[in-house]
Motif scaffolding. Structure first.
Motif, PDB file in Angstrom:
ATOM      1  N   GLN A  68      -5.316   2.359   5.481  1.00  0.00           N
ATOM      2  CA  GLN A  68      -4.263   2.211   6.742  1.00  0.00           C
ATOM      3  C   GLN A  68      -4.934   1.311   7.712  1.00  0.00           C
ATOM      4  O   GLN A  68      -4.150   0.694   8.572  1.00  0.00           O
ATOM      5  N   GLN A  69      -6.241   1.576   7.924  1.00  0.00           N
ATOM      6  CA  GLN A  69      -7.019   0.490   9.042  1.00  0.00           C
ATOM      7  C   GLN A  69      -6.850  -0.832   8.855  1.00  0.00           C
ATOM      8  O   GLN A  69      -6.440  -1.765   9.668  1.00  0.00           O
ATOM      9  N   HIS A  70      -6.702  -1.228   7.567  1.00  0.00           N
ATOM     10  CA  HIS A  70      -6.338  -2.874   7.291  1.00  0.00           C
ATOM     11  C   HIS A  70      -4.801  -3.059   7.718  1.00  0.00           C
ATOM     12  O   HIS A  70      -4.533  -3.964   7.921  1.00  0.00           O
ATOM     13  N   VAL A  71      -3.928  -1.876   7.525  1.00  0.00           N
ATOM     14  CA  VAL A  71      -2.607  -2.198   7.773  1.00  0.00           C
ATOM     15  C   VAL A  71      -2.449  -2.290   9.295  1.00  0.00           C
ATOM     16  O   VAL A  71      -1.880  -3.077   9.857  1.00  0.00           O
ATOM     17  N   VAL A  72      -3.188  -1.579   9.840  1.00  0.00           N
ATOM     18  CA  VAL A  72      -3.163  -1.612  11.694  1.00  0.00           C
ATOM     19  C   VAL A  72      -3.771  -2.918  11.976  1.00  0.00           C
ATOM     20  O   VAL A  72      -3.008  -3.471  12.895  1.00  0.00           O
ATOM     21  N   THR A  73      -4.891  -3.408  11.529  1.00  0.00           N
ATOM     22  CA  THR A  73      -5.315  -4.396  12.131  1.00  0.00           C
ATOM     23  C   THR A  73      -4.410  -5.679  11.595  1.00  0.00           C
ATOM     24  O   THR A  73      -4.203  -6.533  12.547  1.00  0.00           O
ATOM     25  N   LEU A 117       4.334   2.730  12.287  1.00  0.00           N
ATOM     26  CA  LEU A 117       4.765   1.389  11.465  1.00  0.00           C
ATOM     27  C   LEU A 117       5.610   2.009  10.418  1.00  0.00           C
ATOM     28  O   LEU A 117       6.704   1.171  10.125  1.00  0.00           O
ATOM     29  N   ASN A 118       5.256   2.945   9.734  1.00  0.00           N
ATOM     30  CA  ASN A 118       5.941   3.382   8.599  1.00  0.00           C
ATOM     31  C   ASN A 118       7.441   3.883   8.691  1.00  0.00           C
ATOM     32  O   ASN A 118       8.240   3.835   8.015  1.00  0.00           O
ATOM     33  N   VAL A 132       0.865  -1.069   0.008  1.00  0.00           N
ATOM     34  CA  VAL A 132      -0.138   0.001   0.043  1.00  0.00           C
ATOM     35  C   VAL A 132       0.798   1.287  -0.136  1.00  0.00           C
ATOM     36  O   VAL A 132       0.436   2.259  -0.334  1.00  0.00           O
ATOM     37  N   GLY A 133       2.142   0.921   0.399  1.00  0.00           N
ATOM     38  CA  GLY A 133       3.071   2.293   0.394  1.00  0.00           C
ATOM     39  C   GLY A 133       3.477   2.395  -1.203  1.00  0.00           C
ATOM     40  O   GLY A 133       4.036   3.676  -1.691  1.00  0.00           O
ATOM     41  N   GLU A 134       3.438   1.459  -1.940  1.00  0.00           N
ATOM     42  CA  GLU A 134       3.865   1.578  -3.472  1.00  0.00           C
ATOM     43  C   GLU A 134       2.651   1.894  -4.478  1.00  0.00           C
ATOM     44  O   GLU A 134       2.812   2.425  -5.524  1.00  0.00           O
ATOM     45  N   ARG A 135       1.541   1.157  -4.155  1.00  0.00           N
ATOM     46  CA  ARG A 135       0.492   1.107  -5.184  1.00  0.00           C
ATOM     47  C   ARG A 135      -0.099   2.432  -5.319  1.00  0.00           C
ATOM     48  O   ARG A 135      -0.468   3.065  -4.061  1.00  0.00           O
ATOM     49  N   VAL A 136      -0.127   3.023  -6.411  1.00  0.00           N
ATOM     50  CA  VAL A 136      -0.658   4.539  -6.256  1.00  0.00           C
ATOM     51  C   VAL A 136      -1.882   4.645  -7.194  1.00  0.00           C
ATOM     52  O   VAL A 136      -2.184   3.934  -8.197  1.00  0.00           O
ATOM     53  N   GLN A 137      -3.000   5.053  -6.466  1.00  0.00           N
ATOM     54  CA  GLN A 137      -4.242   5.293  -6.980  1.00  0.00           C
ATOM     55  C   GLN A 137      -4.668   6.602  -6.371  1.00  0.00           C
ATOM     56  O   GLN A 137      -4.238   7.241  -5.713  1.00  0.00           O
ATOM     57  N   PHE A 138      -5.636   7.278  -7.452  1.00  0.00           N
ATOM     58  CA  PHE A 138      -5.911   8.785  -7.380  1.00  0.00           C
ATOM     59  C   PHE A 138      -4.771   9.533  -6.934  1.00  0.00           C
ATOM     60  O   PHE A 138      -4.758  10.742  -6.348  1.00  0.00           O
ATOM     61  N   GLY A 139      -3.563   9.418  -7.482  1.00  0.00           N
ATOM     62  CA  GLY A 139      -2.373  10.228  -7.374  1.00  0.00           C
ATOM     63  C   GLY A 139      -1.519  10.057  -6.156  1.00  0.00           C
ATOM     64  O   GLY A 139      -0.832  10.793  -5.923  1.00  0.00           O
TER      65      GLY A 139
END
Lengths: 338, 376
Positions: free
Chosen positions: A226-231, B373-374, A209-216
Motif C-alpha cells: 500500500q505504501q507504494h500505491v500511496v507514494t 483511493l480504492n 496490486v488489487g488483482e495480483r494474488v499472493q499468500f492467498g
C-alpha cells in the motif's frame, strides 16, 4: 481572479481518443518502426489537436495553454508515441514570430544547441533532437529570433522510451522575432506529459496490486505494498496540480518560477514514482510485454529534458538566495523572482 | 485523485498584505521566541491581539462571534503566522479544529459560551485522544464515561496530550459503550473540573507541554457532552480534514529555512543553492495542494483522503528540510545557543520525528489513503 480551467469536453474527447488508439501494441509497434503511427497522427492533425493553444488568426486551432497542456497530459497518460509536444511548441514559436505554420509534424531544436547567427542565417548542430526524422521542419530560437531549418539528420538515435531522437545539422533561416522562452515552454510541456504518465503509472499500479494474488490475498492488502500505491498517488496528484497552477500563472505573465518549480518537482517525483511502481509490480513490470515500462521509460526520458532536477533547483536556489525572502517567493513566485 | 488548481482573489491577496504588515509591527524581529509551526510559544496576549484583528475563529458563524470567512482566508492568515514562527501555541488547537467542530456538533449553549471566546483568543483547547494503550488504534480506547443521573462519571487516563496543562478546555473522546466505533463520545472538559489532574511529561527537547491527564471519578454534567452519544468517532474523523490538510504540515521549519536562505552559507555554494531551490519548488507545490483542499472545504466537501495524502508526505518533507539545513550547518547546532535560529534548528532536529506521528502516524495515514483511493 476566477479559476480558469481546460475545456472539459475537449479533455474528455482527447482522453478517450488516446485510450482507444494507443493500446500497448500500438506503442510497441511505433517503437519498432521508429516512427509515429501514421493513422493516429493523421487523426490528431485532422482534429487540429497539435495546434491547440495557438489563436486561430495565427493559423492555430484556438483554445488556451491550459487546453494544450491537458492534451499533452492525456497523451502522457497513454504513452502516445507522437511528436505532439514538439509540433505544438514549434508552432507556438512560429505563431509568436508571426511566421507561417507549415503542415505536418515539426521538431524543436533544444535551447542548449550551439548555434551561430550571421544576418538571417543560423547554422550549427544539435544533438538528441526528439522526433527530428519525419518532421517537416526544425524550429528553434536563438537570441530572441525564431528560425526554421530543413531536417538534416547526421545520426539517428532513440530516447529512453525508444522514440526517435536524432543528431542534426542546422542550416536555417530567421523567420521573425519572438519573445517566447522555448526553454520554459518546453519545460511546461514536458511537465504535462510527465504528469500524465505519472497518473497512469499510479492507476496501473493500484489496479495491479488489487488483482495480483499472493499468500492467498491481493498483494494490495499488505501495508508495505500500500505504501507504494500511496507514494504513486502523491507523486501524481502533486504533479498534475502543479502543471495546472503553472499554466494559470502563465496567463498572468511570464512564469519562470512556477514553471521551473513544476518541472523540478515533477522530475524528482518521476524518479520516486518509477521506483515505487516497479517495486509494487514485481517482475512483470520489468517485461516489455507489460504496459508499465512504456510509462516509466518515458518518465526517464522526459525528466532530463528542458532542465533536469539539479539544474532547475540550482537556478531557482541561486535567485532565491539573491532575493533573500523564501516565504515571499513561495507565495508570490514570478511576481518577485524573474 | 485530481486536485483543482486555484489562485487567490484580489481580496485574499489584500488580506495577505494586511496580515503581513500587521505582523511586522506586532512581532518585530527578535522580540519574541521563535516557534516551530503549530508548536509555537504559548502567548495568550498575542492570541487576544490576533483575535481583536478578527483573525481567529475566522470561519466560525458570525452569530457566535466568528467572522464567517473562508478556509482559504484562514489559510492565508495561518501561513503568514507560521512563516515568522509566531507564538500561536495558546489558540492553535481551538482555532484550527475545536472551534469548527463545536460549531458543527455543539449545543446552542456550548456555541454561545465557547465560540465567541475562541474567536477572541481567550480560551485554549487540547485534544484528549491517545491513551497509554491506544495510540494509532484509537478505537480501542478505554477511558470510560458512565451514565450517572444527569451526567457522566469518567475514569481513565489520556496521555501524550499537547498543551493540556496550559489549556482552558480539553476536548476529549471517551468510551460510552462497548461498541468499537459507535461507543465513543466527545466531551468538552473545562480545565478546572474536579477529578481531573494533569501532569507534564518532559519532551525530548526539554520543553514541558506534553501531558498525561488522569480522570478519577470525574463528574461531567451532560451539558458538556458534544454531539450525539456514540457519535464521537465520526465527528473526530471529519475534524481530521482540518487537522491534516493545512499548511501547518509543511511550514514548521519556515523560520529556519528563511534564515538559512539569507545566510552567507548559501551564496556561492552550489550544493546549498540547489537544495534551497528544490525546497522552494516543493514548498510551492505543497502550498498549492493545501490551497486546493481549503477551497474544497469551502465548497462544502470533506476531502479526508486528500488531507491525509498531503500530511503523509508534507511531514516527511519538513523532516527532510531539517536534515538538509543541519547537513549544511557545518557543525552540530547548540540547543542552548544565544542565536535563536541555531537553538531552533537544534530543537527541530530533536522534535522532527514527532511531525510524522502527531495527528495520525504516517503508517496509519497510508492505510487511510489507500482505502480512500480504492473507494474511488
Amino acid at each position: 481572479m476566477s479559476d480558469v480551467r481546460a475545456d472539459r469536453d475537449l479533455v474528455a474527447t482527447v482522453r478517450e481518443l488516446f485510450r482507444e488508439r494507443c493500446p500497448h501494441e500500438v506503442v510497441t509497434q511505433a517503437e519498432a518502426d521508429g516512427a509515429a503511427p501514421e493513422k493516429l497522427w493523421a487523426e490528431v492533425v485532422g482534429m487540429g489537436l497539435h495546434l491547440v493553444g495557438i489563436p486561430e488568426e495565427a493559423g492555430g486551432s484556438g483554445g488556451t495553454i491550459l487546453d494544450a497542456l491537458a492534451i499533452l497530459h492525456a497523451a502522457g497518460e497513454q504513452a502516445a508515441p507522437l511528436p505532439l509536444a514538439e509540433t505544438m511548441l514549434a508552432a507556438m514559436i512560429l505563431a509568436d514570430a508571426g511566421a507561417q505554420i507549415p503542415e505536418g509534424a515539426l521538431a524543436v531544436v533544444p535551447p542548449t544547441a550551439e548555434l551561430r547567427v550571421e544576418g538571417d542565417q543560423v547554422s550549427g548542430a544539435a544533438a538528441r533532437v526528439p522526433w527530428a526524422r519525419g518532421a517537416e521542419l526544425l524550429v528553434g530560437v536563438v537570441d530572441g529570433k525564431a528560425f526554421t531549418a530543413p531536417v538534416e539528420v547526421t545520426r539517428e538515435g532513440v530516447d529512453m522510451a525508444g522514440m526517435p531522437c536524432d543528431d542534426v545539422r542546422i542550416d536555417g533561416t530567421v523567420v521573425g522575432d519572438t519573445a517566447a522562452d522555448l526553454g520554459l515552454l518546453g519545460a511546461l510541456a514536458r511537465s504535462a506529459q510527465l504528469a500524465g504518465a505519472l497518473e497512469a503509472a499510479s492507476d496501473l499500479t493500484r489496479q495491479y496490486v488489487g488483482e495480483r494474488v499472493q499468500f492467498g490475498q491481493p498483494v494490495g492488502r499488505f501495508q508495505a505494498v500500500q505504501q507504494h500505491v500511496v507514494t504513486l498517488a502523491q507523486m501524481a496528484a502533486m504533479a498534475s496540480l502543479s502543471v495546472d497552477r503553472a499554466a494559470l500563472a502563465t496567463l498572468r505573465g511570464p512564469a519562470p518560477f512556477e514553471i521551473k518549480a513544476t518541472k523540478q518537482v515533477i522530475d524528482k517525483n518521476a524518479t520516486v514514482a518509477a521506483r515505487a511502481a516497479h517495486q509494487a509490480h514485481g517482475a512483470i513490470g520489468m517485461t516489455q510485454e507489460y504496459r508499465l515500462q512504456q510509462l516509466t521509460r518515458r518518465l526517464y526520458a522526459w525528466r532530463g529534458e528542458y532542465g533536469d532536477e539539479k539544474q532547475l533547483a540550482l537556478e531557482l536556489g541561486t535567485k532565491i538566495a539573491a532575493h533573500g525572502k523564501l516565504h515571499e517567493v513561495i507565495v508570490a513566485g514570478s511576481e518577485i523572482i524573474k | 485523485m485530481r486536485l483543482e488548481a486555484t489562485e487567490l482573489t484580489d481580496d485574499e491577496r489584500a488580506l495577505q498584505q494586511e496580515v503581513r504588515s500587521w505582523l511586522r509591527k506586532r512581532l518585530p524581529v527578535g522580540s519574541y521566541p521563535l516557534g516551530l509551526g503549530m508548536s509555537g510559544e504559548i502567548d495568550p496576549e498575542f492570541s487576544r491581539d490576533l483575535g481583536a484583528q478578527g483573525w481567529l475563529g475566522m470561519a466560525l458563524p458570525t452569530e457566535y462571534g466568528g467572522h464567517g470567512r473562508t478556509a482559504v482566508e484562514r489559510l492565508i492568515v495561518v501561513e503568514e503566522l507560521l512563516a515568522v514562527g509566531a507564538p500561536v501555541g495558546f489558540h492553535w488547537v481551538g482555532d484550527r479544529q475545536s472551534g469548527p467542530s463545536i460549531a458543527k456538533h455543539g449545543t446552542e449553549e456550548q456555541k454561545r459560551d465557547l465560540l465567541p471566546r475562541i474567536a477572541r483568543g481567550e480560551v485554549s483547547f487540547a485534544i484528549g485522544m491517545s491513551e497509554p494503550d491506544s495510540g494509532s488504534d484509537l478505537a480501542s480506547l478505554r477511558t470510560r464515561a458512565v451514565r450517572e443521573g444527569d451526567g457522566w462519571r469518567v475514569n481513565g487516563t489520556k496521555i501524550w496530550t499537547s498543551g493540556a496543562y496550559e489549556s482552558t478546555h480539553i476536548l476529549a473522546l471517551f468510551r460510552t459503550s462497548e461498541d468499537k466505533h459507535t461507543g465513543l463520545t466527545q466531551f468538552i472538559v473545562p480545565r478546572e473540573t474536579e477529578g481531573m489532574s494533569i501532569n507534564k511529561i518532559p519532551f525530548i527537547d526539554g520543553t514541558r507541554h506534553f501531558c498525561e491527564i488522569s480522570f478519577e471519578d470525574m463528574y461531567l454534567p451532560d451539558s458538556l457532552r458534544m454531539g450525539e452519544v456514540g457519535g464521537g468517532w465520526g465527528q473526530n474523523t471529519a475534524e481530521l480534514v482540518l487537522e491534516r490538510g493545512g499548511v501547518d504540515r509543511w511550514m514548521s521549519v519556515m523560520p529556519i529555512l528563511e534564515n538559512w536562505a539569507t545566510s552567507r552559507s548559501v551564496e556561492g555554494d552550489a550544493a546549498a543553492a540547489a537544495d534551497l531551490g528544490a525546497i522552494a519548488a516543493r514548498s510551492w507545490a505543497f502550498r498549492g495542494m493545501s490551497l486546493s483542499v481549503a477551497r474544497m472545504v469551502d465548497e462544502g466537501k470533506s476531502p479526508v483522503t486528500e488531507a491525509a495524502l498531503i500530511k503523509e508526505m508534507a511531514t516527511r518533507f519538513e523532516q527532510e528540510c531539517t536534515d538538509i539545513v543541519a547537513r549544511h550547518y557545518g557543525r552540530t547546532p547548540d540547543l542552548h545557543s544565544d542565536d535563536p535560529h541555531e537553538s531552533l534548528l537544534a530543537r527541530a532536529i530533536l522534535v522532527s520525528p514527532s511531525w510524522s506521528i502527531r495527528g495520525g502516524t504516517n503508517e496509519i495515514l497510508r492505510t487511510v489513503i489507500s482505502k480512500g483511493l480504492n473507494k474511488r
